[in-house]
Design an enzyme around this catalytic site. Structure first.
Site, PDB file in Angstrom:
ATOM      1  CE  LYS A   1       3.029  19.377 -31.468  1.00 30.89           C
ATOM      2  NZ  LYS A   1       2.200  20.584 -31.324  1.00 30.89           N
TER       3      LYS A   1
HETATM    4  C1  LIG Z   1      -0.411  16.276 -27.465  1.00 29.70           C
HETATM    5  C2  LIG Z   1      -0.966  16.815 -28.757  1.00 29.70           C
HETATM    6  N1  LIG Z   1      -1.796  16.048 -29.463  1.00 29.70           N
HETATM    7  C3  LIG Z   1      -2.321  16.468 -30.627  1.00 29.70           C
HETATM    8  C4  LIG Z   1      -2.020  17.713 -31.143  1.00 29.70           C
HETATM    9  C5  LIG Z   1      -2.643  18.152 -32.418  1.00 29.70           C
HETATM   10  O1  LIG Z   1      -1.699  18.346 -33.431  1.00 29.70           O
HETATM   11  P1  LIG Z   1      -2.088  19.126 -34.748  1.00 29.70           P
HETATM   12  O2  LIG Z   1      -2.031  20.577 -34.460  1.00 29.70           O
HETATM   13  O3  LIG Z   1      -1.043  18.703 -35.756  1.00 29.70           O
HETATM   14  O4  LIG Z   1      -3.447  18.668 -35.144  1.00 29.70           O
HETATM   15  C6  LIG Z   1      -1.145  18.548 -30.437  1.00 29.70           C
HETATM   16  C7  LIG Z   1      -0.809  19.873 -30.965  1.00 29.70           C
HETATM   17  O5  LIG Z   1      -0.286  20.749 -30.340  1.00 29.70           O
HETATM   18  C8  LIG Z   1      -0.611  18.098 -29.206  1.00 29.70           C
HETATM   19  O6  LIG Z   1       0.220  18.866 -28.476  1.00 29.70           O
END
Ligand SMILES: Cc1ncc(COP(=O)(O)O)c(C=O)c1O
Length: 386
Positions: free
Chosen positions: A195
């Site tokens: 990210k």
């Molecule tokens: C659109 C979206 N929402 C939620 C997430 C979940 O993030 P995390 O991996 O920090 O839980 C991601 C992760 O790639 C994502 O791309």
């Protein structure tokens, strides 16, 4: 340009300097490994960053850290009171986490198709999907470009529907001048390794609602009335009570040390991504490659640079042969076997997502990409894309 020799360019490389490394070493040496002073500082500084210039009073600015955006989204839904049988509207063009957290409650993820140009939720379809059971909507700012938040907020407000923004991609992104994180009821960011601010794993929820912030804080640590931080310091005291049925979702001071160092360069990292996006835009204009469209009233974090081509699958393989890593965002939720089987989604209800998915390809875009590497990616993409 095509004379450039073969290179190895991964889809993503984190931008880690001695600042991040020193911060982590400092955290480890301090003897406080779990959530502690660095996490408190990271929450404060993240809140200062997101709310700066918002005009929102200091005592209404809340930033609550988690070990992932998935955890943040889960407890955001808990904070707004989601219950079994409720419906939550979200785009099918998202990572599965957005839908998954809804299922934790026995609630129903109601999938919405997207717009062809921005890949964000189609708000006119979202409006048609609203029923008496709709308790929340979860707009996803795809690739970093904000959804039309004025329209979403006004539809939701009229019907007392909570707006939980999935801003996993959207730091720093702006909608009509406002930083994402200051608009919906709760906004959830991801600090996953790829990210725009990366701590390995991590997340943050921002809100101006003190009650929501309190619910999320208590539930991220087993529903305990105070943080470990309060219990184990010299001044702390051993007594605690479990006041809710919580989760183990807290982050650590090592992750927060990474976050603090990354936050200091988040604007610079964004401007470098924007430069790369501009180079791609210029190189691909007047070709068959469809480049991302960013609407005039929005600023994107450029988490992703997604092109559309007729020969996506072949292009992935050809670029791989040339040493270039790419990715696809996203396999729509309604196409995943578990979701299809459990909720009975029909392919025909999501024509735009299906078509966008078939043609989309995410090219490398990150601050550590050199101009030579960008040129190489451009030359190979132009060579093979149809
Ligand atoms: C659109 C979206 N929402 C939620 C997430 C979940 O993030 P995390 O991996 O920090 O839980 C991601 C992760 O790639 C994502 O791309």
């Amino acid at each position: 340009m095509t004379s450039l020799g073969k290179k190895e360019i991964p889809f993503h490389r984190p931008y880690i300097t001695s600042e991040e490394i020193d911060g982590v070493v400092d955290a480890v040496k301090s003897g406080w490994l779990t959530m502690g002073p660095k996490t408190v500082e990271f929450e404060r500084k993240f809140g200062d960053y997101v709310f700066a210039g918002s005009g929102i009073e200091q005592d209404r600015r809340f930033a609550v850290s988690f070990n992932s955006a998935t955890a943040a989204l889960h407890l955001a839904l808990k904070a707004v009171g989601l219950k079994a049988g409720d419906e939550v509207i979200l785009p099918t063009n998202t990572f599965v986490a957005t839908a998954e957290v809804v299922t934790y409650f026995g609630a129903i993820p109601v999938l919405c198709d997207i717009e062809e140009d921005t890949h964000n939720m189609d708000i006119s379809m979202m409006e048609r999907l609203i029923t008496k059971k709709t308790r929340a909507v979860m707009p996803v700012h795809f690739g970093g470009q904000p959804c039309d938040m004025d329209e979403i907020m006004s539809l939701a407000k009229d019907r007392r529907i909570a707006v939980i923004e999935d801003a996993a991609h959207a730091l720093p992104s702006r909608y009509k001048g406002k930083l994402i994180g200051t608009i919906g009821d709760i906004t959830c960011f991801s600090f996953y390794a790829t990210k725009t601010l990366a701590t390995g794993e991590g997340g943050m929820a921002t809100t101006v609602n003190e009650g929501y912030a309190r619910t999320m804080k208590i539930n991220r640590l087993h529903g305990i009335s105070k943080d470990a931080w309060d219990r184990y310091t010299i001044k702390g005291d051993w007594f605690y009570e479990v006041v809710d049925n919580g989760n183990k979702y807290n982050t650590t001071d090592m992750n927060s040390a990474l976050g603090l160092a990354q936050l200091r360069k988040v604007d610079w990292m964004n401007s470098r991504r924007a430069e790369i996006a501009k180079q791609y835009d210029q190189a691909f204009q007047n070709t068959s490659i469809i480049t991302p469209l960013v609407k005039g009233d929005r600023k994107t974090s450029w988490h992703l640079y997604v092109i559309k081509t007729k020969n996506r699958n072949e292009l992935v393989e050809q670029l791989k042969e040339e040493g270039i890593g790419t990715s696809v965002h996203f396999i729509p939720v309604h196409q995943h076997p578990y979701y299809k089987r459990t909720y009975g989604y029909q392919e025909k209800d999501y024509p735009i997502s299906n078509s966008v998915f078939d043609r989309s390809l995410s090219l490398p875009i990150y601050p550590g990409l050199s101009n030579d590497e960008v040129e190489y990616i451009i030359s190979r993409t132009l060579k093979y894309a149809e």
